[in-house]
Scaffold this motif. Structure first.
Motif, mmCIF file in Angstrom:
data_model
loop_
_atom_site.group_PDB
_atom_site.id
_atom_site.type_symbol
_atom_site.label_atom_id
_atom_site.label_comp_id
_atom_site.label_asym_id
_atom_site.label_seq_id
_atom_site.Cartn_x
_atom_site.Cartn_y
_atom_site.Cartn_z
ATOM 1 N N LYS A 130 0.846 -1.196 0.000
ATOM 2 C CA LYS A 130 0.000 0.000 0.000
ATOM 3 C C LYS A 130 0.884 1.249 0.000
ATOM 4 O O LYS A 130 2.069 1.192 0.355
ATOM 5 C CB LYS A 130 -0.932 0.004 1.219
ATOM 6 C CG LYS A 130 -0.232 0.110 2.556
ATOM 7 C CD LYS A 130 -1.261 0.041 3.689
ATOM 8 C CE LYS A 130 -0.557 0.143 5.049
ATOM 9 N NZ LYS A 130 -1.510 0.053 6.172
ATOM 10 N N LEU A 131 0.285 2.355 -0.406
ATOM 11 C CA LEU A 131 0.992 3.629 -0.471
ATOM 12 C C LEU A 131 0.421 4.565 0.593
ATOM 13 O O LEU A 131 -0.796 4.698 0.726
ATOM 14 C CB LEU A 131 0.794 4.239 -1.862
ATOM 15 C CG LEU A 131 1.598 5.494 -2.211
ATOM 16 C CD1 LEU A 131 3.083 5.178 -2.257
ATOM 17 C CD2 LEU A 131 1.140 6.056 -3.555
ATOM 18 N N THR A 132 1.300 5.189 1.363
ATOM 19 C CA THR A 132 0.884 6.141 2.385
ATOM 20 C C THR A 132 1.446 7.519 2.036
ATOM 21 O O THR A 132 2.640 7.656 1.751
ATOM 22 C CB THR A 132 1.387 5.715 3.785
ATOM 23 O OG1 THR A 132 0.920 4.396 4.064
ATOM 24 C CG2 THR A 132 0.871 6.663 4.855
ATOM 25 N N LEU A 133 0.570 8.519 2.027
ATOM 26 C CA LEU A 133 0.960 9.873 1.630
ATOM 27 C C LEU A 133 0.501 10.900 2.656
ATOM 28 O O LEU A 133 -0.540 10.727 3.299
ATOM 29 C CB LEU A 133 0.342 10.225 0.265
ATOM 30 C CG LEU A 133 0.774 9.343 -0.908
ATOM 31 C CD1 LEU A 133 -0.135 9.569 -2.102
ATOM 32 C CD2 LEU A 133 2.219 9.621 -1.290
ATOM 33 N N HIS A 136 5.241 14.736 -9.342
ATOM 34 C CA HIS A 136 6.230 14.120 -10.232
ATOM 35 C C HIS A 136 7.064 13.056 -9.519
ATOM 36 O O HIS A 136 7.794 12.309 -10.163
ATOM 37 C CB HIS A 136 7.144 15.208 -10.804
ATOM 38 C CG HIS A 136 6.402 16.247 -11.581
ATOM 39 N ND1 HIS A 136 5.704 15.959 -12.729
ATOM 40 C CD2 HIS A 136 6.222 17.578 -11.365
ATOM 41 C CE1 HIS A 136 5.130 17.052 -13.207
ATOM 42 N NE2 HIS A 136 5.427 18.057 -12.398
ATOM 43 N N ASN A 137 6.970 12.991 -8.226
ATOM 44 C CA ASN A 137 7.756 12.020 -7.462
ATOM 45 C C ASN A 137 6.904 10.870 -6.921
ATOM 46 O O ASN A 137 7.328 10.135 -6.054
ATOM 47 C CB ASN A 137 8.453 12.731 -6.289
ATOM 48 C CG ASN A 137 9.419 13.800 -6.776
ATOM 49 O OD1 ASN A 137 10.167 13.566 -7.709
ATOM 50 N ND2 ASN A 137 9.383 14.970 -6.154
ATOM 51 N N PHE A 138 5.690 10.758 -7.451
ATOM 52 C CA PHE A 138 4.814 9.684 -6.992
ATOM 53 C C PHE A 138 5.387 8.315 -7.332
ATOM 54 O O PHE A 138 6.102 8.145 -8.321
ATOM 55 C CB PHE A 138 3.440 9.788 -7.656
ATOM 56 C CG PHE A 138 2.482 10.701 -6.937
ATOM 57 C CD1 PHE A 138 2.522 10.823 -5.558
ATOM 58 C CD2 PHE A 138 1.547 11.425 -7.633
ATOM 59 C CE1 PHE A 138 1.641 11.651 -4.906
ATOM 60 C CE2 PHE A 138 0.664 12.267 -6.985
ATOM 61 C CZ PHE A 138 0.722 12.380 -5.605
ATOM 62 N N ILE A 145 -3.553 6.515 -10.182
ATOM 63 C CA ILE A 145 -4.528 6.750 -9.110
ATOM 64 C C ILE A 145 -4.247 8.088 -8.437
ATOM 65 O O ILE A 145 -5.172 8.871 -8.161
ATOM 66 C CB ILE A 145 -4.485 5.602 -8.078
ATOM 67 C CG1 ILE A 145 -4.928 4.285 -8.726
ATOM 68 C CG2 ILE A 145 -5.363 5.921 -6.867
ATOM 69 C CD1 ILE A 145 -4.738 3.053 -7.857
ATOM 70 N N CYS A 146 -2.976 8.377 -8.197
ATOM 71 C CA CYS A 146 -2.608 9.626 -7.529
ATOM 72 C C CYS A 146 -2.938 10.852 -8.390
ATOM 73 O O CYS A 146 -3.353 11.891 -7.865
ATOM 74 C CB CYS A 146 -1.129 9.620 -7.163
ATOM 75 S SG CYS A 146 -0.739 8.529 -5.784
ATOM 76 N N GLU A 147 -2.765 10.725 -9.696
ATOM 77 C CA GLU A 147 -3.124 11.832 -10.598
ATOM 78 C C GLU A 147 -4.628 12.097 -10.520
ATOM 79 O O GLU A 147 -5.073 13.253 -10.503
ATOM 80 C CB GLU A 147 -2.735 11.500 -12.027
ATOM 81 C CG GLU A 147 -2.907 12.646 -13.011
ATOM 82 C CD GLU A 147 -1.798 13.680 -12.916
ATOM 83 O OE1 GLU A 147 -2.118 14.815 -12.511
ATOM 84 O OE2 GLU A 147 -0.647 13.362 -13.249
ATOM 85 N N ALA A 148 -5.404 11.013 -10.465
ATOM 86 C CA ALA A 148 -6.858 11.160 -10.353
ATOM 87 C C ALA A 148 -7.237 11.828 -9.027
ATOM 88 O O ALA A 148 -8.118 12.696 -8.984
ATOM 89 C CB ALA A 148 -7.532 9.793 -10.473
ATOM 90 N N ILE A 149 -6.565 11.447 -7.939
ATOM 91 C CA ILE A 149 -6.838 12.061 -6.629
ATOM 92 C C ILE A 149 -6.470 13.542 -6.658
ATOM 93 O O ILE A 149 -7.195 14.382 -6.107
ATOM 94 C CB ILE A 149 -6.066 11.324 -5.507
ATOM 95 C CG1 ILE A 149 -6.562 9.885 -5.364
ATOM 96 C CG2 ILE A 149 -6.213 12.064 -4.180
ATOM 97 C CD1 ILE A 149 -5.723 9.022 -4.431
ATOM 98 N N SER A 150 -5.371 13.877 -7.322
ATOM 99 C CA SER A 150 -4.936 15.265 -7.416
ATOM 100 C C SER A 150 -5.981 16.132 -8.123
ATOM 101 O O SER A 150 -6.332 17.221 -7.666
ATOM 102 C CB SER A 150 -3.602 15.341 -8.161
ATOM 103 O OG SER A 150 -3.218 16.671 -8.364
#
Length: 361
Positions: free
Chosen positions: A61-64, A76-78, A85-90
């Motif tokens: 899993k990824l924790t941010l 850019h460092n995802f 998924i992170c782009e969609a969340i952004s």
């Protein structure tokens, strides 16, 4: 908004019936069918100040941090695996701000790989995961949304990433139906994304068309009866296609074949009408014509297995063709006779082609 509320969502896959490749040109049309093999999500507000994201595509899993999506440079460092998924969340964080909502970290879990033994089915998993993330966040915040809004938000995510697709997969999965789709000028909208706000881009007329061609029993009472009566079949070759490389090769072939776009457009528009009318003879003719146009366009589209998938329907009351990029993955068929369905499924099995999905229409 209840802090402990868990919201679930699901998104389907898709396959092209007609118009693949030509749809990459703005203004061209395609017919695309939903495939009800699903990805599912569970989302809830976090008990901590961190986002937790998990997909069963990966074994971790990824924790941010809370402020991750407030800083464009961090994007850019995802983690590469979770970048989509992170782009969609952004993008959705930006959308929530437009709605004057207080942004809170959440836990998002996505399951359903749309693959087996490490081999993708080729039914649109990338598009499905973007739409699923968008729908999950909208649902978590109790926001009312339309199919069109899902399409535009999800397309925005991919265009912002530099995706070169037609967005036909996004259209079909957003509407979860058999659709007619006319593509828009992605370069024009991508340029708008670079200089306009999200709000302004969403309000802009993108100049596309999405029309639903099939309605379930409940919907047909309101929107008109279906004339189409057949069984939709998906044959999986178990040979993953290298889509990006193949698309570049075929694009060159389209440039050399001046009549391809015009000929496919005629077939797609005709198919749209005969599907509405349930005209079996013309449906079979259109599917056959589009298959031949693809086969003649570039030898790489029809792999040996895809040729066998289509030819197995010869002398049966069935029409079949490759779907999408070709070179592997899946082919589709429409069967107008139950006995012939059983025959072709058995033929496919002997050829090493698996019936991945079937649906009575």
């Amino acid at each position: 908004m209840s802090k402990n509320k868990i919201v679930t969502n699901k998104t389907c896959g898709k396959l092209y019936i007609a118009g693949e490749y030509s749809i990459l040109t703005a203004g061209q049309s395609a017919i695309i069918k939903n495939v009800n093999i699903f990805m599912e999500s569970r989302i809830s507000f976090s008990d901590t100040d961190e986002y937790t994201i998990f997909s069963d595509m990966f074994n971790y899993k990824l924790t941010l941090e809370r402020d991750t999506f407030d800083n464009e440079n961090i994007l850019h460092n995802f983690d590469k695996n979770y970048s989509l998924i992170c782009e969609a969340i952004s993008v959705m964080s930006e959308y929530l701000k437009l709605k004057n909502l207080k942004i809170k970290p959440f836990k998002l879990e996505i399951t359903g790989k749309m693959e087996r033994d490490g081999k993708k089915f080729g039914i649109g998993s990338s598009g499905s995961v973007v739409i699923l993330t968008v729908k999950s966040i909208l649902s978590l915040y109790n926001l009312i949304f339309s199919k069109e809004m899902i399409f535009k938000l999800s397309s925005y995510v991919l265009l912002k990433r530099g995706d070169n697709g037609s967005m036909g997969d996004i259209a079909c999965i957003s509407y979860e139906n058999l659709i007619f789709y006319r593509s828009f000028d992605r370069e024009k909208i991508r340029a708008l994304i670079e200089k306009e706000t999200l709000e302004d881009v969403l309000k802009t007329d993108w100049n596309y068309e999405i029309s639903e061609l099939y309605f379930n029993e409940k919907e047909s009472n309101q929107k008109g009866k279906n004339s189409l009566s057949c069984e939709f079949l998906v044959g999986w070759t178990k040979e993953p296609a290298i889509s990006s490389d193949l698309i570049n090769i075929v694009k060159n072939s389209i440039c050399e074949n001046k009549n391809f776009l015009e000929n496919v457009e005629k077939v797609v528009k005709k198919l749209r009408e005969v599907i509405k009318n349930g005209d079996k003879v013309e449906i079979k003719k259109c599917i056959g014509e589009n298959g031949k146009l693809l086969e003649n366009l570039d030898k790489n589209i029809y792999s040996k297995k895809l040729k066998e998938l289509a030819s197995a329907t010869q002398d049966l009351d069935i029409c079949a063709k490759s779907s999408g990029a070709g070179g592997g993955d899946c082919g589709i068929a429409f069967s107008f006779d139950e006995k012939d369905t059983k025959i072709v499924v058995e033929k496919w099995r002997k050829l090493g082609i698996e019936l991945l999905y079937s649906e009575k229409l």
